[in-house]
Design a protein around this motif. Sequence first.
Motif, PDB file in Angstrom:
ATOM      1  N   PHE A   1       0.868  -1.077   0.114  1.00  7.97           N
ATOM      2  CA  PHE A   1       0.046  -0.033  -0.133  1.00  7.97           C
ATOM      3  C   PHE A   1       0.758   1.424  -0.048  1.00  7.97           C
ATOM      4  N   LEU A   2       1.920   1.387   0.777  1.00  5.13           N
ATOM      5  CA  LEU A   2       2.698   2.603   0.879  1.00  5.13           C
ATOM      6  C   LEU A   2       3.768   2.656  -0.329  1.00  5.13           C
ATOM      7  N   LEU A   3       3.917   1.433  -0.751  1.00  4.50           N
ATOM      8  CA  LEU A   3       4.914   1.480  -2.033  1.00  4.50           C
ATOM      9  C   LEU A   3       3.759   1.883  -3.320  1.00  4.50           C
ATOM     10  N   PHE A   4       2.895   1.752  -3.512  1.00  4.92           N
ATOM     11  CA  PHE A   4       1.994   1.933  -4.630  1.00  4.92           C
ATOM     12  C   PHE A   4       1.610   3.437  -4.409  1.00  4.92           C
ATOM     13  N   ALA A   5       1.162   3.836  -2.971  1.00  7.60           N
ATOM     14  CA  ALA A   5       0.742   5.034  -2.743  1.00  7.60           C
ATOM     15  C   ALA A   5       1.926   6.140  -3.011  1.00  7.60           C
ATOM     16  N   GLY A   6       3.234   5.689  -2.599  1.00  7.67           N
ATOM     17  CA  GLY A   6       4.418   6.415  -3.085  1.00  7.67           C
ATOM     18  C   GLY A   6       4.536   6.805  -4.713  1.00  7.67           C
ATOM     19  N   MET A   7       4.332   5.738  -5.489  1.00  2.50           N
ATOM     20  CA  MET A   7       4.491   5.619  -6.791  1.00  2.50           C
ATOM     21  C   MET A   7       3.354   6.514  -7.442  1.00  2.50           C
ATOM     22  N   TYR A   8       2.141   6.525  -6.844  1.00  3.97           N
ATOM     23  CA  TYR A   8       1.258   7.345  -7.541  1.00  3.97           C
ATOM     24  C   TYR A   8       1.516   8.756  -7.303  1.00  3.97           C
ATOM     25  N   TYR A   9       1.861   9.213  -6.062  1.00  3.51           N
ATOM     26  CA  TYR A   9       2.032  10.737  -5.723  1.00  3.51           C
ATOM     27  C   TYR A   9       3.298  11.245  -6.247  1.00  3.51           C
ATOM     28  N   LEU A  10       4.298  10.271  -6.580  1.00  2.00           N
ATOM     29  CA  LEU A  10       5.579  10.676  -7.029  1.00  2.00           C
ATOM     30  C   LEU A  10       5.626  10.406  -8.792  1.00  2.00           C
TER      31      LEU A  10
ATOM     32  N   ILE B   1      -1.837  -5.795 -15.028  1.00  2.00           N
ATOM     33  CA  ILE B   1      -0.885  -4.988 -14.857  1.00  2.00           C
ATOM     34  C   ILE B   1      -0.979  -3.749 -15.905  1.00  2.00           C
ATOM     35  N   ILE B   2      -1.612  -3.769 -16.902  1.00  2.00           N
ATOM     36  CA  ILE B   2      -1.765  -2.958 -17.816  1.00  2.00           C
ATOM     37  C   ILE B   2      -2.787  -1.792 -17.444  1.00  2.00           C
ATOM     38  N   VAL B   3      -3.823  -2.532 -16.735  1.00  2.00           N
ATOM     39  CA  VAL B   3      -4.960  -1.664 -16.356  1.00  2.00           C
ATOM     40  C   VAL B   3      -4.621  -0.840 -14.949  1.00  2.00           C
ATOM     41  N   PHE B   4      -3.545  -1.759 -14.301  1.00  2.00           N
ATOM     42  CA  PHE B   4      -3.105  -0.977 -12.926  1.00  2.00           C
ATOM     43  C   PHE B   4      -2.155   0.174 -13.360  1.00  2.00           C
ATOM     44  N   GLY B   5      -1.278  -0.058 -14.321  1.00  2.00           N
ATOM     45  CA  GLY B   5      -0.367   0.983 -14.568  1.00  2.00           C
ATOM     46  C   GLY B   5      -1.222   1.975 -15.179  1.00  2.00           C
ATOM     47  N   GLU B   6      -2.453   1.869 -15.953  1.00  2.00           N
ATOM     48  CA  GLU B   6      -3.218   3.219 -16.334  1.00  2.00           C
ATOM     49  C   GLU B   6      -3.609   3.803 -15.410  1.00  2.00           C
ATOM     50  N   PHE B   7      -4.165   3.323 -14.184  1.00  2.00           N
ATOM     51  CA  PHE B   7      -4.612   3.836 -12.902  1.00  2.00           C
ATOM     52  C   PHE B   7      -3.481   4.631 -12.268  1.00  2.00           C
ATOM     53  N   LEU B   8      -2.548   4.127 -12.334  1.00  2.00           N
ATOM     54  CA  LEU B   8      -1.273   4.668 -11.574  1.00  2.00           C
ATOM     55  C   LEU B   8      -0.549   5.829 -12.260  1.00  2.00           C
ATOM     56  N   TRP B   9      -0.027   5.525 -13.336  1.00  2.00           N
ATOM     57  CA  TRP B   9       0.639   6.638 -14.118  1.00  2.00           C
ATOM     58  C   TRP B   9      -0.029   7.034 -15.473  1.00  2.00           C
ATOM     59  N   GLY B  10      -1.430   6.562 -15.640  1.00  2.00           N
ATOM     60  CA  GLY B  10      -1.860   7.120 -17.053  1.00  2.00           C
ATOM     61  C   GLY B  10      -1.406   6.346 -18.420  1.00  2.00           C
ATOM     62  N   ILE B  11      -1.070   6.904 -19.361  1.00  2.00           N
ATOM     63  CA  ILE B  11      -0.648   6.440 -20.652  1.00  2.00           C
ATOM     64  C   ILE B  11       0.888   5.730 -20.380  1.00  2.00           C
TER      65      ILE B  11
ATOM     66  N   MET C   1       0.800   2.353 -18.658  1.00  7.16           N
ATOM     67  CA  MET C   1       0.493   1.191 -19.474  1.00  7.16           C
ATOM     68  C   MET C   1       1.756   1.019 -20.488  1.00  7.16           C
ATOM     69  N   ILE C   2       2.520   1.806 -20.968  1.00  3.98           N
ATOM     70  CA  ILE C   2       3.772   1.452 -21.598  1.00  3.98           C
ATOM     71  C   ILE C   2       4.866   0.832 -20.650  1.00  3.98           C
ATOM     72  N   LEU C   3       4.842   1.327 -19.463  1.00  2.00           N
ATOM     73  CA  LEU C   3       5.952   0.787 -18.593  1.00  2.00           C
ATOM     74  C   LEU C   3       5.592  -0.573 -17.861  1.00  2.00           C
ATOM     75  N   ALA C   4       4.324  -0.846 -17.785  1.00  2.00           N
ATOM     76  CA  ALA C   4       3.662  -1.622 -17.072  1.00  2.00           C
ATOM     77  C   ALA C   4       4.572  -3.198 -17.134  1.00  2.00           C
ATOM     78  N   LEU C   5       4.406  -3.690 -18.564  1.00  2.00           N
ATOM     79  CA  LEU C   5       4.941  -4.728 -18.688  1.00  2.00           C
ATOM     80  C   LEU C   5       6.472  -5.176 -18.519  1.00  2.00           C
ATOM     81  N   PRO C   6       7.405  -4.182 -18.894  1.00  2.00           N
ATOM     82  CA  PRO C   6       8.739  -4.207 -18.625  1.00  2.00           C
ATOM     83  C   PRO C   6       9.039  -4.198 -17.159  1.00  2.00           C
ATOM     84  N   LEU C   7       8.359  -3.423 -16.372  1.00  2.00           N
ATOM     85  CA  LEU C   7       8.449  -3.371 -14.870  1.00  2.00           C
ATOM     86  C   LEU C   7       7.856  -4.790 -14.237  1.00  2.00           C
TER      87      LEU C   7
END
Length: 370
Positions: free
Chosen positions: A17-26, A302-312, A315-321
């Motif tokens: 939770f803290l990890l993804f919250a930090g990724m969202y706000y940063l 992960i693609i849907v979550f990537g779009e929720f987290l960082w937008g477009i 989605m591009i970075l989701a699979l490599p990460l």
Amino acid sequence: MSNINLTKAIRLLAFFFLLFAGMYYLEGFLVPVVFAALLAMLFTPLSEKLERKNIARGWAVLICVLILVAVFAGIVSLVAWQINDLLSNADQLQEQFAQMVAKIKVLISTKLGVSHEQQQQMLEHQRSASAGKASQTITRLVAGLGGILTSCVLVMVYMYLFMYFRTRLRNFVLKLTPTDSKHQAEKIMDTTSGVIQKYLSGLAMMIVCLWIMYGIGFSIIGVKHALFFAVLCGLLEIVPFVGNITGTTLTVLFTLAQGGDMNDVIGIVCVYGTVQFLQSYILEPLVVGRAVSINPLFTILIIVFGEFLWGIPGMILALPLLAITKIIFDNISALKPYGYLVGEDEKNHTGDYAVVKWLKGLFTGKKYAD
């Protein structure tokens, strides 16, 4: 014992939770850093090759960055040239769009019973409601373009620094690793770098192949400005799921606006289907292969979550990460079950799984060879 397991589970959930919250706000800070890190992995072999020819690392890294800038500048110039050519017929496009709108109004009036006067009143109301927001939209657009330019500059700077200090960064990770795990840490870093290099280079080659195939197909069926739409459809492939639909839709709309008919639309759809078939079952396995071996369930998640987290960009970075995360899981004994959960079987040719693989291709535009 159950209390201990529950405590571990709660701690794990709190960590994520803290990890993804930090990724969202940063997001503004992390997205350029991640893009730069992936590009640094891609160009590291070229830098090492130049350094073996007695070129100082600083100059070798600078050459790599300049090559990347030249490639992007070439693509932007090509797109700008085609857009300028497209806008040269702006009056004709505007007239065709007006005719399309008139036909749509007649269709709405005939099928839905909404008169032209009512439609006009609805349009006027919408215009008055959005008039006050026009200046805000323009301001946001300008700010967005400024932010994109700033992010691009930051990516280049970060990329240079990552490549220049790569030895220090690698040694830093090894110094943090216990002595008996150093070999494992080196294996994880080498494997990660190899997978990202294969994935990104394969993706670049795939986009070039798509440009050629779309260009030939659109030219054969007589699409105006075929080169522009071929480049557009190829570039949008880097955005999973959305890119495929957006590129084809824009091509259809502009073809209709330029006087095309249903035969042209059918031709575009046939070209798209043919290219996607060749990409999925011939080019993709040969060019990219199994660089990112993620099962369809987690691919879509992960693609849907990537779009929720960082937008477009997410989605591009989701699979490599996720691929990097899976490599870490696979090389740490305690985390291997998670690597197994995220990955896919080496051989699975059942009919049911073929449907799942099709869903994966629908969301990613890619199907990896077994």
